[in-house]
Design a protein around this motif. Structure first.
Motif, mmCIF file in Angstrom:
data_model
loop_
_atom_site.group_PDB
_atom_site.id
_atom_site.type_symbol
_atom_site.label_atom_id
_atom_site.label_comp_id
_atom_site.label_asym_id
_atom_site.label_seq_id
_atom_site.Cartn_x
_atom_site.Cartn_y
_atom_site.Cartn_z
ATOM 1 N N SER A 20 0.842 -1.200 0.000
ATOM 2 C CA SER A 20 0.000 0.000 0.000
ATOM 3 C C SER A 20 0.872 1.244 0.000
ATOM 4 O O SER A 20 1.841 1.322 0.766
ATOM 5 N N ARG A 23 0.402 6.996 3.293
ATOM 6 C CA ARG A 23 -0.501 8.149 3.360
ATOM 7 C C ARG A 23 0.117 9.233 4.235
ATOM 8 O O ARG A 23 -0.512 9.747 5.139
ATOM 9 N N MET A 44 -5.498 -3.335 5.007
ATOM 10 C CA MET A 44 -5.913 -2.743 3.741
ATOM 11 C C MET A 44 -6.151 -3.830 2.695
ATOM 12 O O MET A 44 -5.548 -4.897 2.753
ATOM 13 N N ASN A 46 -6.697 -3.471 -1.669
ATOM 14 C CA ASN A 46 -6.849 -2.593 -2.826
ATOM 15 C C ASN A 46 -6.781 -1.121 -2.439
ATOM 16 O O ASN A 46 -7.558 -0.304 -2.937
ATOM 17 N N GLU A 48 -7.655 0.315 0.301
ATOM 18 C CA GLU A 48 -8.722 0.777 1.193
ATOM 19 C C GLU A 48 -8.695 -0.001 2.503
ATOM 20 O O GLU A 48 -8.448 -1.205 2.523
ATOM 21 N N THR A 52 -13.055 -0.748 10.370
ATOM 22 C CA THR A 52 -12.826 0.344 11.308
ATOM 23 C C THR A 52 -13.489 -0.014 12.628
ATOM 24 O O THR A 52 -14.337 -0.902 12.688
ATOM 25 N N LEU A 140 -6.845 6.397 10.425
ATOM 26 C CA LEU A 140 -7.994 6.063 9.571
ATOM 27 C C LEU A 140 -9.106 5.332 10.325
ATOM 28 O O LEU A 140 -10.032 4.837 9.710
#
Length: 154
Positions: A20, A23, A44, A46, A48, A52, A140
């Motif tokens: 990934s 970020r 994660m 793909n 995303e 959560t 996130l």
């Protein structure tokens, strides 16, 4: 990835995910001498986040164990991406962060997902030092984040 490592992943019906993209202002992994330091990996797929919430609340400990395994595979993929396909030889240290609901104290069982995966993949070379830490929040909104130091063979 060494043919031995590739064979073991195939035997376990595991596939390394794509690394990934970060970020933030960091890289997924850095090699220093014989060690590869992998930045914290959240669950994660793909690009995303797959879940959560807080463990012991929105996320069950069993679900979080599986998410911890997913993070461990992502960490292994990041290590392979910087060390080369034949170099990753074992695990030195795992730090697991668990976003915990009030009163949840099962962090070690959650981080066992990563530890158990590394033992299955590397055998004795997968034994490692470890910390399992409960936290209020993770990036996130992730329930789990796993950070790993790997040993390389060359």
């Amino acid at each position: 990835m060494s043919s031995e490592l590739a064979t073991r992943l195939t035997e376990l019906d595991l596939r390394l995910p794509d690394v990934s993209p970060p970020r933030g202002a960091y890289v997924p992994a850095v090699r220093s001498g014989s060690l590869v330091y992998v930045a914290g990996q959240v669950p994660m797929a793909n690009g995303e986040l797959v879940a959560t919430g807080k463990v012991g609340g929105d996320v069950t400990p069993e679900e979080a164990y599986g998410l911890s395994r997913r993070c461990a595979l992502a960490a292994l993929a990041a290590a392979v991406s910087v060390a080369g396909r034949d170099a990753v030889a074992g695990v030195v240290k795992v730090v697991g962060y668990v976003a915990s609901a009030d009163g949840f104290t099962g962090q070690p069982g959650v981080v066992d997902g990563a530890s158990d995966l590394f033992l299955a993949v590397f055998g004795e070379a997968g034994r490692h030092a470890r910390s399992a830490v409960g936290v209020a929040e993770l990036p996130l909104g992730a329930p789990v984040e796993i950070e790993v130091v790997f040993e390389t063979s060359g």
